[in-house]
Motif scaffolding. Structure first.
Motif, PDB file in Angstrom:
ATOM      1  N   ASN A 130       0.824  -1.137  -0.061  1.00  0.00           N
ATOM      2  CA  ASN A 130       0.103  -0.090   0.082  1.00  0.00           C
ATOM      3  C   ASN A 130       0.851   1.250   0.039  1.00  0.00           C
ATOM      4  OD1 ASN A 130      -1.691   2.073   0.932  1.00  0.00           O
ATOM      5  ND2 ASN A 130      -3.279   0.754   1.552  1.00  0.00           N
ATOM      6  N   ILE A 131       1.333   1.954  -1.277  1.00  0.00           N
ATOM      7  CA  ILE A 131       2.276   2.898  -1.309  1.00  0.00           C
ATOM      8  C   ILE A 131       1.859   4.030  -0.574  1.00  0.00           C
ATOM      9  CG2 ILE A 131       1.178   3.636  -3.512  1.00  0.00           C
ATOM     10  CD1 ILE A 131       5.135   3.315  -2.767  1.00  0.00           C
ATOM     11  N   GLN A 132       0.356   4.323  -0.654  1.00  0.00           N
ATOM     12  CA  GLN A 132      -0.163   5.602  -0.274  1.00  0.00           C
ATOM     13  C   GLN A 132       0.107   5.413   1.318  1.00  0.00           C
ATOM     14  OE1 GLN A 132      -4.109   6.917  -1.395  1.00  0.00           O
ATOM     15  NE2 GLN A 132      -4.298   7.950   0.595  1.00  0.00           N
ATOM     16  N   ASN A 133      -0.205   4.483   2.026  1.00  0.00           N
ATOM     17  CA  ASN A 133      -0.041   4.369   3.706  1.00  0.00           C
ATOM     18  C   ASN A 133       1.254   4.471   3.919  1.00  0.00           C
ATOM     19  OD1 ASN A 133      -2.867   4.038   4.033  1.00  0.00           O
ATOM     20  ND2 ASN A 133      -2.764   2.014   4.491  1.00  0.00           N
ATOM     21  N   ALA A 134       2.180   3.742   3.075  1.00  0.00           N
ATOM     22  CA  ALA A 134       3.641   3.752   3.468  1.00  0.00           C
ATOM     23  C   ALA A 134       4.269   4.931   3.267  1.00  0.00           C
ATOM     24  CB  ALA A 134       4.331   2.764   2.515  1.00  0.00           C
ATOM     25  N   VAL A 135       3.927   5.586   2.375  1.00  0.00           N
ATOM     26  CA  VAL A 135       4.370   7.048   2.102  1.00  0.00           C
ATOM     27  C   VAL A 135       4.092   8.048   3.286  1.00  0.00           C
ATOM     28  CG1 VAL A 135       4.448   9.312   0.632  1.00  0.00           C
ATOM     29  CG2 VAL A 135       4.648   6.976  -0.271  1.00  0.00           C
ATOM     30  N   TYR A 147      22.524   1.751  22.242  1.00  0.00           N
ATOM     31  CA  TYR A 147      21.097   1.865  22.661  1.00  0.00           C
ATOM     32  C   TYR A 147      20.191   2.010  21.456  1.00  0.00           C
ATOM     33  CZ  TYR A 147      17.633   4.352  25.059  1.00  0.00           C
ATOM     34  OH  TYR A 147      16.197   4.854  25.648  1.00  0.00           O
ATOM     35  N   ALA A 148      19.137   1.217  21.540  1.00  0.00           N
ATOM     36  CA  ALA A 148      18.372   0.835  20.384  1.00  0.00           C
ATOM     37  C   ALA A 148      16.821   0.517  20.668  1.00  0.00           C
ATOM     38  CB  ALA A 148      19.006  -0.253  19.485  1.00  0.00           C
ATOM     39  N   GLY A 149      16.036   0.783  19.961  1.00  0.00           N
ATOM     40  CA  GLY A 149      14.546   0.567  19.665  1.00  0.00           C
ATOM     41  C   GLY A 149      14.197   0.076  18.402  1.00  0.00           C
ATOM     42  N   TYR A 150      13.615  -1.084  18.432  1.00  0.00           N
ATOM     43  CA  TYR A 150      13.117  -1.708  17.413  1.00  0.00           C
ATOM     44  C   TYR A 150      11.669  -1.817  17.177  1.00  0.00           C
ATOM     45  CZ  TYR A 150      17.764  -3.754  18.078  1.00  0.00           C
ATOM     46  OH  TYR A 150      18.972  -3.749  18.322  1.00  0.00           O
ATOM     47  N   PHE A 151      11.280  -1.580  15.737  1.00  0.00           N
ATOM     48  CA  PHE A 151       9.712  -1.756  15.425  1.00  0.00           C
ATOM     49  C   PHE A 151       9.507  -2.291  14.169  1.00  0.00           C
ATOM     50  CE2 PHE A 151      11.501   2.535  14.454  1.00  0.00           C
ATOM     51  CZ  PHE A 151      10.992   2.590  13.230  1.00  0.00           C
ATOM     52  N   ARG A 152       8.417  -2.641  13.718  1.00  0.00           N
ATOM     53  CA  ARG A 152       7.978  -3.308  12.512  1.00  0.00           C
ATOM     54  C   ARG A 152       7.131  -2.056  11.626  1.00  0.00           C
ATOM     55  NH1 ARG A 152       9.770  -8.131  10.529  1.00  0.00           N
ATOM     56  NH2 ARG A 152      10.662  -9.214  12.090  1.00  0.00           N
ATOM     57  N   ASP A 153       7.169  -1.621  10.629  1.00  0.00           N
ATOM     58  CA  ASP A 153       6.454  -0.505  10.002  1.00  0.00           C
ATOM     59  C   ASP A 153       5.179  -1.156   9.505  1.00  0.00           C
ATOM     60  OD1 ASP A 153       6.636  -1.950   7.441  1.00  0.00           O
ATOM     61  OD2 ASP A 153       7.829  -0.572   6.514  1.00  0.00           O
ATOM     62  N   LEU A 154       4.183  -0.809   8.773  1.00  0.00           N
ATOM     63  CA  LEU A 154       2.899  -0.960   8.588  1.00  0.00           C
ATOM     64  C   LEU A 154       2.906  -2.233   7.436  1.00  0.00           C
ATOM     65  CD1 LEU A 154       1.241   2.653   7.696  1.00  0.00           C
ATOM     66  CD2 LEU A 154       1.457   1.222   9.795  1.00  0.00           C
ATOM     67  N   ASP A 155       3.943  -2.542   6.864  1.00  0.00           N
ATOM     68  CA  ASP A 155       3.951  -3.693   6.257  1.00  0.00           C
ATOM     69  C   ASP A 155       4.878  -4.666   6.599  1.00  0.00           C
ATOM     70  OD1 ASP A 155       2.770  -2.874   3.288  1.00  0.00           O
ATOM     71  OD2 ASP A 155       4.220  -1.262   3.591  1.00  0.00           O
ATOM     72  N   GLY A 156       5.366  -4.494   7.765  1.00  0.00           N
ATOM     73  CA  GLY A 156       5.902  -5.771   8.441  1.00  0.00           C
ATOM     74  C   GLY A 156       7.413  -5.403   8.421  1.00  0.00           C
ATOM     75  N   ASN A 157       8.108  -4.505   7.858  1.00  0.00           N
ATOM     76  CA  ASN A 157       9.559  -4.455   7.559  1.00  0.00           C
ATOM     77  C   ASN A 157      10.170  -4.067   8.981  1.00  0.00           C
ATOM     78  OD1 ASN A 157       9.934  -4.792   4.722  1.00  0.00           O
ATOM     79  ND2 ASN A 157       8.320  -2.760   4.616  1.00  0.00           N
ATOM     80  N   LYS A 158      11.152  -4.743   9.461  1.00  0.00           N
ATOM     81  CA  LYS A 158      11.747  -4.371  10.761  1.00  0.00           C
ATOM     82  C   LYS A 158      12.763  -3.271  10.581  1.00  0.00           C
ATOM     83  CE  LYS A 158      13.859  -6.556  14.672  1.00  0.00           C
ATOM     84  NZ  LYS A 158      14.334  -7.997  15.208  1.00  0.00           N
ATOM     85  N   LEU A 159      12.668  -2.355  11.532  1.00  0.00           N
ATOM     86  CA  LEU A 159      13.598  -1.106  11.665  1.00  0.00           C
ATOM     87  C   LEU A 159      14.164  -0.883  13.048  1.00  0.00           C
ATOM     88  CD1 LEU A 159      11.190  -0.338   9.146  1.00  0.00           C
ATOM     89  CD2 LEU A 159      12.697   1.714   9.073  1.00  0.00           C
ATOM     90  N   ASN A 160      15.266  -0.435  13.112  1.00  0.00           N
ATOM     91  CA  ASN A 160      15.886  -0.058  14.391  1.00  0.00           C
ATOM     92  C   ASN A 160      16.207   1.378  14.276  1.00  0.00           C
ATOM     93  OD1 ASN A 160      18.483   0.480  15.577  1.00  0.00           O
ATOM     94  ND2 ASN A 160      19.057  -1.625  15.781  1.00  0.00           N
ATOM     95  N   ALA A 161      16.066   1.960  15.547  1.00  0.00           N
ATOM     96  CA  ALA A 161      16.651   3.163  15.647  1.00  0.00           C
ATOM     97  C   ALA A 161      17.743   3.305  16.633  1.00  0.00           C
ATOM     98  CB  ALA A 161      15.621   4.365  15.982  1.00  0.00           C
TER      99      ALA A 161
END
Length: 128
Positions: free
Chosen positions: A11-16, A106-120
């Protein structure tokens, strides 16, 4: 070395909308854009993150073990970025905090709306 990382979306619109709001919190904006692809960076000559509908027309899926890591310059910015992602609908994969196995990391991990994993993350050098 890395120019940009691309994440698939169904869903390109939601992701953007998600990434426009999330990446704005660290001063990143769009630097490349088509109707199938959008990329963000803090400057055109800096590494970026992009989302795209898969070129082959198949459903986007997440890679098991794949993750995009966003480098920030303080633990407070990691906290804010992580909490903004959760506010925007991301799911927790590990609340922000020190990771004892790597001193100063020091890090925090999450998954975006499509389930892709990210880390800050923020990496404090031993002298800091």
């Amino acid at each position: 070395m890395i120019g940009y990382v691309t994440l698939g979306t169904n869903n390109i619109q939601n992701a953007v909308e998600f990434y426009d709001q999330l990446l704005a919190t660290i001063g990143a904006g769009r630097f490349m854009e088509t109707d199938q692809f959008v990329a963000w960076a803090t400057a055109p000559d800096q590494p970026g993150i992009s989302v795209t509908k898969p070129f082959d027309g198949q459903k986007a899926t997440v890679g098991n073990g794949a993750m995009v890591a966003i480098a920030l310059d303080s633990s407070e910015k990691v906290d804010a970025f992580y909490h903004k992602a959760i506010e925007l609908g991301a799911t927790c994969e590990g609340k922000p905090g020190p990771r004892g196995e790597i001193p100063g990391f020091y890090a925090g991990y999450f998954r975006d709306l499509d389930g892709n994993k990210l880390n800050a993350f923020y990496f404090a050098m031993p002298s800091e």
